[in-house]
Enzyme design. Structure first.
Site, PDB file in Angstrom:
ATOM      1  N   CYS A  90       0.815  -1.219   0.000  1.00  0.00           N
ATOM      2  CA  CYS A  90       0.000   0.000   0.000  1.00  0.00           C
ATOM      3  C   CYS A  90       0.849   1.270   0.000  1.00  0.00           C
ATOM      4  CB  CYS A  90      -0.935   0.026   1.216  1.00  0.00           C
ATOM      5  SG  CYS A  90      -2.175  -1.274   1.208  1.00  0.00           S
TER       6      CYS A  90
ATOM      7  N   HIS B 173      -9.140   3.553  -2.255  1.00  0.00           N
ATOM      8  CA  HIS B 173      -7.749   3.219  -1.958  1.00  0.00           C
ATOM      9  C   HIS B 173      -7.182   2.343  -3.078  1.00  0.00           C
ATOM     10  CE1 HIS B 173      -4.139   1.967  -0.078  1.00  0.00           C
ATOM     11  NE2 HIS B 173      -4.605   1.141   0.846  1.00  0.00           N
TER      12      HIS B 173
END
Length: 381
Positions: A87, A334
């Site tokens: 991430c 995201h």
């Protein structure tokens, strides 16, 4: 560390709209998402691009940064590298570029991240023996077996429980993120930072009708008695973002304004509590820079899960209402490897494009699967 006035400067930043998996961007792969951003940013630079650094995970393999740079029409002589820090990949790409430009390199570079959850390849473990079949998996291991390698949602539930972040508070926080993003979009705040792709000119995820009361109806998504739900967690998304940056000497010589990267820090934390990585990263950053967190004008900690980000904010003594003032990943989405670059693009808009208050400092933080965290401090110059 180089002198503060010699630190690299982000002089421009763009992102795509963020799409939902299987939504409007479902047919646009990772390199096609970011190539238009690279082309536009390179076109705004009056000097050649020295390097392209992109984050990408679970993509087509090879070197997507090189493919995207060629698709963008950059000079064939321009080198490109792809980095994978899960991430944190988009922010890691910028960190990598900052390190180059704070050292022996000079000139302009493009850095960012791209993620197409909709087009990511199917992946399989090979058969373990005769007569066995390949086993599909949706993510690679984040840790070794000794550390359990929990799913991110399960780890977020554990973190929220350990830090007494109840369900009502999480739903209230998530509803606020959606409300803020919807308000910002309606005011046209995202317009200058966003480049339409495949006919999409807005983020698909924000919901105007989300309230804490409505979010309370959602069931736990990861553990039977957990507090993380599909509504108070981020989505699975497609999107890309990139920044144009240069060394401090070049910025000063050309009279360029933007965001000076004061410092960036990446640290590890407990692998079974990956959402906690923001906390040690920010603490290390504060130790290195001596900056009081109360002096930070805009805070952007990635909203992977409401309970997780609230636990981090509480631990650092930051009021939850200071985080993501125009909405964060719970509302916007995201797109894993792109998110860190989206955060810096958002800070560029708030501190450079639409800075009407004299705000000076921005702080971005992101937690990373496997137990890591990155924090970046920028200053409007």
């Amino acid at each position: 560390m180089t002198r503060r006035d010699e630190r690299p400067v982000i002089v421009d930043a763009l992102r795509t709209p963020i799409g939902t998996q299987g939504g409007a961007l479902r047919g646009v792969d990772a390199t096609a998402l970011i190539a238009p951003l690279l082309a536009t940013l390179a076109g705004r630079s009056d000097a050649p691009i020295d390097e392209v650094v992109l984050g990408n995970i679970r993509g087509p393999g090879g070197n997507p940064a090189r493919v995207a740079a060629l698709q963008a029409g950059l000079d064939e002589a321009t080198p490109a590298i792809t980095v994978d820090r899960q991430c944190g990949s988009g922010m890691a790409a910028i960190e990598y570029s900052v390190a180059l430009l704070a050292g022996v390199r000079e000139g302009f570079q493009l850095a960012g991240g791209t993620q197409s959850a909709s087009t990511q390849p199917l992946t399989f473990w090979p058969p373990t023996g005769p007569g066995e079949t390949p086993e599909q998996y949706l993510r690679a291991p984040f840790t070794d077996r000794a550390h359990g390698d929990p799913e991110m949602g399960v780890a977020a539930d554990l973190l929220a429980a350990e830090h007494a972040i109840d369900r009502e508070r999480q739903d209230t926080y998530a509803a606020r993120s959606h409300q803020r993003a919807v308000t910002a979009a309606a005011a046209g705040i995202f317009a200058e930072e966003m480049l339409a792709v495949a006919g999409l000119d807005h983020d698909e995820r924000p919901r105007a009708g989300f309230t804490a009361r409505r979010l309370a109806r959602f069931r736990p998504a990861f553990t039977p008695d957990g507090t993380a739900t599909a509504a108070n967690s981020c989505g699975i998304n497609d999107g890309a973002a990139a920044v144009l940056l240069c060394d401090g000497t070049t910025a000063a010589r050309r009279g360029l304004h933007g965001l000076r990267v004061v410092d960036v820090v990446t640290v590890g934390c407990a692998p079974d509590r990956p959402g906690w990585g923001i906390v040690p990263a920010v603490r290390r950053l504060v130790d290195r820079t001596g900056l009081d967190l109360d002096r930070v004008d805009v805070v952007d900690f990635n909203e992977a899960f409401a309970g997780q980000v609230l636990a981090c904010l509480d631990a650092l003594g930051i009021d939850e209402e200071r985080n993501c003032p125009q909405g964060g990943a719970i509302a916007l989405g995201h797109p894993w490897a792109a998110t860190g670059a989206v955060q810096l693009t958002r800070l560029f808009t708030q501190l450079v494009r639409h800075n009407t208050t004299g705000a000076r400092y921005g702080l971005a933080g992101i937690a990373i699967g496997g137990g890591q965290g990155t924090a970046m401090l920028v200053e409007a110059v």
